[in-house]
Design a protein around this motif. Structure first.
Motif, PDB file in Angstrom:
ATOM      1  N   GLN A  95     -54.812   8.439  23.967  1.00 58.06           N
ATOM      2  CA  GLN A  95     -54.791   7.228  23.227  1.00 58.06           C
ATOM      3  C   GLN A  95     -53.730   7.029  22.149  1.00 58.06           C
ATOM      4  O   GLN A  95     -53.157   5.844  21.983  1.00 58.06           O
ATOM      5  N   LYS A  96     -53.300   8.117  21.720  1.00 56.22           N
ATOM      6  CA  LYS A  96     -52.284   8.201  20.707  1.00 56.22           C
ATOM      7  C   LYS A  96     -50.783   7.771  21.452  1.00 56.22           C
ATOM      8  O   LYS A  96     -50.192   6.890  21.166  1.00 56.22           O
ATOM      9  N   ILE A  97     -50.928   8.233  22.826  1.00 57.39           N
ATOM     10  CA  ILE A  97     -49.736   7.941  23.802  1.00 57.39           C
ATOM     11  C   ILE A  97     -49.478   6.532  23.765  1.00 57.39           C
ATOM     12  O   ILE A  97     -48.449   5.921  23.851  1.00 57.39           O
ATOM     13  N   GLU A  98     -50.616   5.870  24.342  1.00 52.48           N
ATOM     14  CA  GLU A  98     -50.517   4.605  24.571  1.00 52.48           C
ATOM     15  C   GLU A  98     -50.356   3.893  23.181  1.00 52.48           C
ATOM     16  O   GLU A  98     -49.814   2.692  23.200  1.00 52.48           O
ATOM     17  N   LYS A  99     -51.023   4.157  22.197  1.00 51.75           N
ATOM     18  CA  LYS A  99     -50.804   3.459  20.996  1.00 51.75           C
ATOM     19  C   LYS A  99     -49.409   3.576  20.361  1.00 51.75           C
ATOM     20  O   LYS A  99     -48.945   2.366  20.068  1.00 51.75           O
ATOM     21  N   PHE A 100     -48.782   4.409  20.532  1.00 47.93           N
ATOM     22  CA  PHE A 100     -47.314   4.820  19.868  1.00 47.93           C
ATOM     23  C   PHE A 100     -46.405   5.006  20.760  1.00 47.93           C
ATOM     24  O   PHE A 100     -45.295   5.551  20.476  1.00 47.93           O
ATOM     25  N   PHE A 101     -46.714   4.655  22.159  1.00 45.21           N
ATOM     26  CA  PHE A 101     -45.564   4.861  23.305  1.00 45.21           C
ATOM     27  C   PHE A 101     -44.030   4.784  22.928  1.00 45.21           C
ATOM     28  O   PHE A 101     -43.507   5.806  23.395  1.00 45.21           O
ATOM     29  N   PRO A 102     -43.605   3.658  22.297  1.00 51.66           N
ATOM     30  CA  PRO A 102     -41.990   3.792  22.127  1.00 51.66           C
ATOM     31  C   PRO A 102     -41.687   4.874  21.457  1.00 51.66           C
ATOM     32  O   PRO A 102     -40.766   5.356  21.542  1.00 51.66           O
ATOM     33  N   PHE A 126     -46.708   9.639  32.420  1.00 55.46           N
ATOM     34  CA  PHE A 126     -47.696   8.497  31.973  1.00 55.46           C
ATOM     35  C   PHE A 126     -46.890   7.598  31.125  1.00 55.46           C
ATOM     36  O   PHE A 126     -46.999   6.363  31.063  1.00 55.46           O
ATOM     37  N   ALA A 127     -46.393   8.108  30.071  1.00 57.07           N
ATOM     38  CA  ALA A 127     -45.879   7.457  28.764  1.00 57.07           C
ATOM     39  C   ALA A 127     -44.675   6.497  29.262  1.00 57.07           C
ATOM     40  O   ALA A 127     -44.377   5.259  29.044  1.00 57.07           O
ATOM     41  N   LYS A 128     -44.011   6.931  30.316  1.00 53.68           N
ATOM     42  CA  LYS A 128     -42.736   6.168  30.830  1.00 53.68           C
ATOM     43  C   LYS A 128     -43.198   5.179  31.616  1.00 53.68           C
ATOM     44  O   LYS A 128     -42.607   4.050  31.524  1.00 53.68           O
ATOM     45  N   GLU A 129     -44.200   5.484  32.347  1.00 51.28           N
ATOM     46  CA  GLU A 129     -44.719   4.330  33.305  1.00 51.28           C
ATOM     47  C   GLU A 129     -45.481   3.220  32.346  1.00 51.28           C
ATOM     48  O   GLU A 129     -45.071   2.051  32.859  1.00 51.28           O
ATOM     49  N   TYR A 130     -46.214   3.513  31.511  1.00 52.35           N
ATOM     50  CA  TYR A 130     -46.839   2.620  30.632  1.00 52.35           C
ATOM     51  C   TYR A 130     -45.731   1.683  29.874  1.00 52.35           C
ATOM     52  O   TYR A 130     -45.998   0.447  29.818  1.00 52.35           O
ATOM     53  N   LEU A 131     -44.667   2.279  29.448  1.00 52.58           N
ATOM     54  CA  LEU A 131     -43.612   1.445  28.600  1.00 52.58           C
ATOM     55  C   LEU A 131     -42.967   0.512  29.642  1.00 52.58           C
ATOM     56  O   LEU A 131     -42.802  -0.752  29.654  1.00 52.58           O
ATOM     57  N   ILE A 153     -37.726  -7.756  23.368  1.00 52.71           N
ATOM     58  CA  ILE A 153     -38.096  -7.252  22.227  1.00 52.71           C
ATOM     59  C   ILE A 153     -37.811  -5.720  22.155  1.00 52.71           C
ATOM     60  O   ILE A 153     -38.084  -5.044  22.807  1.00 52.71           O
ATOM     61  N   ASP A 154     -37.481  -5.373  20.624  1.00 61.09           N
ATOM     62  CA  ASP A 154     -37.144  -3.965  20.498  1.00 61.09           C
ATOM     63  C   ASP A 154     -38.900  -3.485  20.148  1.00 61.09           C
ATOM     64  O   ASP A 154     -39.353  -3.595  19.135  1.00 61.09           O
ATOM     65  N   MET A 155     -39.198  -2.353  21.302  1.00 62.41           N
ATOM     66  CA  MET A 155     -40.385  -2.284  21.254  1.00 62.41           C
ATOM     67  C   MET A 155     -40.680  -1.298  19.905  1.00 62.41           C
ATOM     68  O   MET A 155     -41.524  -0.780  19.561  1.00 62.41           O
ATOM     69  N   LEU A 156     -39.631  -0.312  19.686  1.00 63.33           N
ATOM     70  CA  LEU A 156     -39.641   0.305  18.496  1.00 63.33           C
ATOM     71  C   LEU A 156     -40.095  -0.227  17.361  1.00 63.33           C
ATOM     72  O   LEU A 156     -40.808   0.226  16.485  1.00 63.33           O
ATOM     73  N   LYS A 157     -39.546  -1.648  17.181  1.00 64.85           N
ATOM     74  CA  LYS A 157     -39.942  -2.320  15.763  1.00 64.85           C
ATOM     75  C   LYS A 157     -41.276  -2.862  16.163  1.00 64.85           C
ATOM     76  O   LYS A 157     -42.114  -3.286  15.200  1.00 64.85           O
ATOM     77  N   ALA A 158     -41.677  -3.371  17.366  1.00 69.08           N
ATOM     78  CA  ALA A 158     -42.807  -4.254  17.582  1.00 69.08           C
ATOM     79  C   ALA A 158     -43.934  -3.329  17.470  1.00 69.08           C
ATOM     80  O   ALA A 158     -44.840  -3.951  17.142  1.00 69.08           O
ATOM     81  N   VAL A 159     -43.919  -2.357  17.963  1.00 72.75           N
ATOM     82  CA  VAL A 159     -45.183  -1.188  17.950  1.00 72.75           C
ATOM     83  C   VAL A 159     -45.206  -0.388  16.695  1.00 72.75           C
ATOM     84  O   VAL A 159     -44.403   0.228  16.480  1.00 72.75           O
TER      85      VAL A 159
END
Lengths: 220, 196
Positions: A95-102, A126-131, A153-159
């Motif tokens: 769950q944390k990986i999905e929530k904070f993946f970037p 998994f995290a790479k695939e999710y991203l 979109i800069d994922m690091l800023k968006a998530v």
């Protein structure tokens, strides 16, 4: 059935031998820490493997027990409990990986060689695939139809990032001295506290994050 | 007023409450994208004009339009991402096959995302410790007892439990089953946990 000596198989050779009871205690520790810490903690794949083996082992033993034996249902229950803790542990990590993946992937990227990885190889995949999956999706549905300067979109800023300033309850397992506590308000100054063994506290996660990692405190 | 459509998208999701997936608002998305296109083109002409003729009084409106563009982009991304999170939750709730009513509300790309997510999750779960892996979508609640009393809410057909016994899950029939076998059926709404 699942007696003390049975787990001490091959893969524990570099560490000291661990009894199943100790193994489960370790699992519970990791589970609670993971459940209550706002950020992803270091992976414990070895522990997970051992527990999985233990479960398989117990299930095999259970096959040999006669039907209707009281012992069987007690052990069945025990297996269920262990499997619940293990699943719940892995779930909260995922769950944390999905929530904070970037951020998780960024941290992994900036990790120095030789430092232990926060993600297990499977979690990393998994995290790479999710991203990738999410990026492809956003691009196909909307971004590629947007004006040229707005197609990324800069994922690091968006998530959102994990909030390290959230408060956690903890129990001290090894006495700590001179823990620096940041001031809460402008009138307050920073100050140091000693944490006695066995005492319980409510503190900001950021302050005690290294202690969680080293196992000196337990989140509760 | 600009950005109204995109905020409306967000509101639509917000109104639905947690976990529910409203129909994919293709029309809404299209309208926002059109608005963005218009804003962008207007900005292009104004930028050119401002450059060639030195009309600095155009700059505030260019900036304003650009902010609208950014806001639209952000709202659309939020709309889409929030839907993904809801779809993700559905995977955990219903298992890998979604009910048709829900699939009806998803767009083709969302289906693709879902299938990919499903695959990633399955690969991950298979890889956990050793041969068979571990299904972590099971055991969602701490076990209280081994067997639970369940009532069948709809006809489900035959169902095999661990020791090989096959039972018939018929509507309104009541059974005493191992908890770990029926957890998913309960979540799918086939069985109901009877708490006496």
């Amino acid at each position: 059935m699942a007696d003390a000596s049975e787990l001490s198989g091959g893969e524990e050779s570099q560490e000291e031998l661990m009894t199943p009871a100790e193994l489960i205690a370790k699992l519970e520790e990791a589970w609670l820490n993971e459940k209550f810490s706002p950020e992803l903690l270091e992976n414990k794949s070895e522990l997970v493997e051992c527990v999985m083996e233990q479960i398989t082992h117990m299930e095999e033993n259970l096959q040999r027990v006669k039907k209707g034996d009281v012992k069987a249902s007690v052990h069945r229950m025990e297996i269920d409990r262990i499997r619940f803790v293990l699943s719940s542990y892995l779930r909260s990590r995922l769950q944390k990986i999905e929530k904070f993946f970037p951020h998780v992937l960024e941290k992994e990227k900036s990790r120095a060689d030789g430092d232990p990885s926060f993600l297990s190889p499977e979690e990393f995949a998994f995290a790479k695939e999710y991203l990738a999956n999410t990026e492809v999706y956003l691009r196909n549905v909307a971004l590629k139809h947007m004006p040229p300067n707005l197609q990324s979109i800069d994922m690091l800023k968006a998530v959102p990032e994990p909030c390290l300033d959230s408060f956690v309850f903890l129990r001290v397992k090894e006495r700590q001295e001179n823990i620096l506590v940041e001031p809460e308000t402008d009138e307050q100054r920073e100050y140091v506290v000693d944490l006695d063994e066995g005492s319980q506290h409510l503190m900001r996660y950021r302050t005690i994050a290294p202690l969680v990692a080293s196992g000196a405190v337990q989140l509760i | 007023m600009f950005c109204e459509k995109s905020v409306e998208l967000i509101r639509e999701l917000h109104r639905m409450g947690d976990g529910q997936l409203p129909a994919f608002n293709e029309d809404g998305i299209r309208q926002v994208l059109e608005e963005m296109k218009a804003l962008y083109e207007q900005n292009q002409t104004d930028v050119n004009e401002a450059k060639t003729e030195g009309k600095s009084e155009l700059i505030p409106s260019i900036k304003f339009r650009h902010s609208c563009l950014l806001r639209n982009q952000r709202c659309i991304a939020a709309y889409l991402y929030d839907r993904l999170l809801r779809i993700r939750a559905l995977r955990w709730e219903y298992g890998s096959v979604l009910p048709t009513t829900i699939r009806f509300h998803m767009c083709a790309e969302e289906m693709e995302w879902f299938n990919q997510y499903k695959k990633s999750l399955a690969t991950y779960m298979r890889s956990i410790g050793g041969e068979e892996g571990l299904d972590i979508t099971q055991d969602m609640k701490p076990p209280k007892s081994l067997y639970i009393e369940v009532r069948c809410l709809k006809d489900h057909g035959e169902f095999e439990i661990d020791d090989g016994t096959v039972i018939l899950l018929k509507k309104n029939s009541q059974h005493f089953l191992p908890r770990w076998k029926c957890e998913q059926l309960i979540r799918q709404g086939v069985l109901e946990h009877v708490i006496s």
